[in-house]
Design an enzyme around this catalytic site. Sequence first.
Site, PDB file in Angstrom:
ATOM      1  N   ASP A   9       4.335   6.569  -1.801  1.00  0.00           N
ATOM      2  CA  ASP A   9       5.159   5.394  -1.545  1.00  0.00           C
ATOM      3  C   ASP A   9       4.283   4.166  -1.758  1.00  0.00           C
ATOM      4  O   ASP A   9       3.065   4.215  -1.479  1.00  0.00           O
ATOM      5  CB  ASP A   9       5.707   5.390  -0.112  1.00  0.00           C
ATOM      6  CG  ASP A   9       4.759   4.682   0.850  1.00  0.00           C
ATOM      7  OD1 ASP A   9       3.773   5.318   1.255  1.00  0.00           O
ATOM      8  OD2 ASP A   9       4.996   3.490   1.152  1.00  0.00           O
TER       9      ASP A   9
ATOM     10  N   ASP B 278       8.138   5.949   8.179  1.00  0.00           N
ATOM     11  CA  ASP B 278       6.800   5.938   8.718  1.00  0.00           C
ATOM     12  C   ASP B 278       6.929   5.764  10.237  1.00  0.00           C
ATOM     13  O   ASP B 278       7.987   5.393  10.733  1.00  0.00           O
ATOM     14  CB  ASP B 278       5.989   4.784   8.089  1.00  0.00           C
ATOM     15  CG  ASP B 278       4.484   4.983   8.268  1.00  0.00           C
ATOM     16  OD1 ASP B 278       3.723   4.190   7.692  1.00  0.00           O
ATOM     17  OD2 ASP B 278       4.091   5.923   8.975  1.00  0.00           O
TER      18      ASP B 278
HETATM   19  N1  0WY Z   1       1.351   5.832   9.296  1.00  0.00           N
HETATM   20  C1  0WY Z   1       0.515   5.441   8.330  1.00  0.00           C
HETATM   21  N2  0WY Z   1       0.959   4.668   7.322  1.00  0.00           N
HETATM   22  C2  0WY Z   1       0.058   4.272   6.356  1.00  0.00           C
HETATM   23  C3  0WY Z   1       0.495   3.388   5.324  1.00  0.00           C
HETATM   24  C4  0WY Z   1       1.925   2.884   5.243  1.00  0.00           C
HETATM   25  C5  0WY Z   1       2.661   3.626   4.136  1.00  0.00           C
HETATM   26  N3  0WY Z   1       3.861   2.894   3.711  1.00  0.00           N
HETATM   27  C6  0WY Z   1       4.891   2.795   4.728  1.00  0.00           C
HETATM   28  C7  0WY Z   1       5.985   1.822   4.339  1.00  0.00           C
HETATM   29  C8  0WY Z   1       7.071   1.857   5.408  1.00  0.00           C
HETATM   30  C9  0WY Z   1       8.192   0.897   5.078  1.00  0.00           C
HETATM   31  C10 0WY Z   1       7.668  -0.513   4.890  1.00  0.00           C
HETATM   32  C11 0WY Z   1       6.553  -0.575   3.876  1.00  0.00           C
HETATM   33  C12 0WY Z   1       5.440   0.416   4.135  1.00  0.00           C
HETATM   34  C13 0WY Z   1      -0.441   2.980   4.380  1.00  0.00           C
HETATM   35  N4  0WY Z   1      -0.326   2.105   3.352  1.00  0.00           N
HETATM   36  C14 0WY Z   1      -1.555   2.037   2.792  1.00  0.00           C
HETATM   37  N5  0WY Z   1      -1.891   1.264   1.771  1.00  0.00           N
HETATM   38  C15 0WY Z   1      -0.962   0.280   1.223  1.00  0.00           C
HETATM   39  C16 0WY Z   1      -1.783  -0.557   0.274  1.00  0.00           C
HETATM   40  C17 0WY Z   1      -0.951  -1.603  -0.359  1.00  0.00           C
HETATM   41  C18 0WY Z   1      -0.504  -1.399  -1.654  1.00  0.00           C
HETATM   42  C19 0WY Z   1       0.251  -2.373  -2.263  1.00  0.00           C
HETATM   43  C20 0WY Z   1       0.569  -3.557  -1.581  1.00  0.00           C
HETATM   44  C21 0WY Z   1       0.128  -3.748  -0.268  1.00  0.00           C
HETATM   45  C22 0WY Z   1      -0.644  -2.780   0.354  1.00  0.00           C
HETATM   46  N6  0WY Z   1      -2.445   2.837   3.400  1.00  0.00           N
HETATM   47  C23 0WY Z   1      -1.761   3.436   4.415  1.00  0.00           C
HETATM   48  C24 0WY Z   1      -2.201   4.315   5.405  1.00  0.00           C
HETATM   49  C25 0WY Z   1      -1.297   4.716   6.397  1.00  0.00           C
HETATM   50  C26 0WY Z   1      -1.711   5.557   7.491  1.00  0.00           C
HETATM   51  O1  0WY Z   1      -2.874   5.969   7.603  1.00  0.00           O
HETATM   52  N7  0WY Z   1      -0.783   5.883   8.425  1.00  0.00           N
END
Ligand code: 0WY
Length: 373
Positions: free
Chosen positions: A267, A93
């Site tokens: 993911d 990301d």
């Molecule tokens: N650029 C970018 N990244 C987003 C991410 C991070 C995706 N995971 C990256 C990953 C990289 C490595 C470390 C971990 C993350 C998102 N994650 C979520 N929801 C998670 C909702 C959630 C689900 C379960 C537990 C906590 C949160 N919405 C997201 C929207 C975006 C977005 O618009 N732009």
Amino acid sequence: MSETFQFALQATDGNARLGAITMPRGTVRTPAFMPVGTAATVKALYMDQVRGTGADIILGNTYHLMLRPGAERVARLGGLHEFARWPHPILTDSGGFQVMSLSKLRKLTEQGVTFRSHVDGARYEMSPERSIEIQGLLGSDVQMQLDECVALPAPYADVERAMEMSLRWAERCQTAFGDQPGRAMFGIVQGGAEPVLRERSASALKAMDLKGYSVGGLAVGEPQHVMLEMLDVTCPVLPADKPRYLMGVGTPDDILKSVARGIDMFDCVMPTRAGRHGLAFTRRGRVNLRNARHADDYRPLDEESDCPAARDYSRAYLHHLVRSQEALGAMLLSWNNIAYYQHLMQSIRGAIGEGRFLAFAEDATEGWARGDI
Ligand SMILES: Nc1nc2c(CCNCC3CCCCC3)c3[nH]c(NCCc4ccccc4)nc3cc2c(=O)[nH]1
């Protein structure tokens, strides 16, 4: 091994798609679930186990790695694949989402984001150009543009401003990325829960002829039906011959419903985070191993699973490990959960290939609802 980055659409069943992304380090079978490797590790698992569950690709974490041990250091040590001993594809990301959700004192301007590290308080600047540079230093095969994700609900004007800045950042990232054969940079569709803004974002990114498209700005607090409605609006605008990645999603139910609307890649930290908190995903729903009702249950989580963590250990033992906060508890449940998600994706791919995805999705959903697990 392909020297280029190529998506092949192999079959469709309604809007569900079966495909394969070939790149120099390997092929990613889609629909795909990508385990999250936060600090160059999929927490509590060896990379051989991750591969053994059927994962073709994992996520690296730009934000964490740029802070510690540093992108230049990872590059000097041979890049993330060598550092973490994962020779297969890695998607990273851009770090902006993590900055906004993890760091302190962050400021967002046209130039990029400035913030203080949650590790040692040091001050950092992350421009679109620096994000692409960091992802290149890590050796990432699939890189994300720097974008601005707005938590929902949000005023239309805020969503519009963030979406338009993300488009300008996409242009800057495309220029900074240049031409890296075998690697891809994905644009990220923004636009909150506003159909007009979603269409505008997707159309503008499509015109940039990118190698893949992420759908961002979702799974940020909106109800599932809102997320799904935004997919109904966004996916038809995106080119059919490029992969679509729904960021941060999600539960098995989210995944089924999003595959049905044309998403290819997912993911989520959920399977590994839930595993560390004693929660097991099974084909009959979720099992909370902290619950005392498992104390005398000699049954495994799933005797039919090909994952040892699901097949060879009693619930009583897993309950004991979780209650005792033994490391093996997190290890076995994370292993079970990643294996469950990969088995779900394998089953989804099989169902699409045989034109029976709808029946498969209904049967899977009933299995979770059957309870008494
Ligand atoms: N650029 C970018 N990244 C987003 C991410 C991070 C995706 N995971 C990256 C990953 C990289 C490595 C470390 C971990 C993350 C998102 N994650 C979520 N929801 C998670 C909702 C959630 C689900 C379960 C537990 C906590 C949160 N919405 C997201 C929207 C975006 C977005 O618009 N732009």
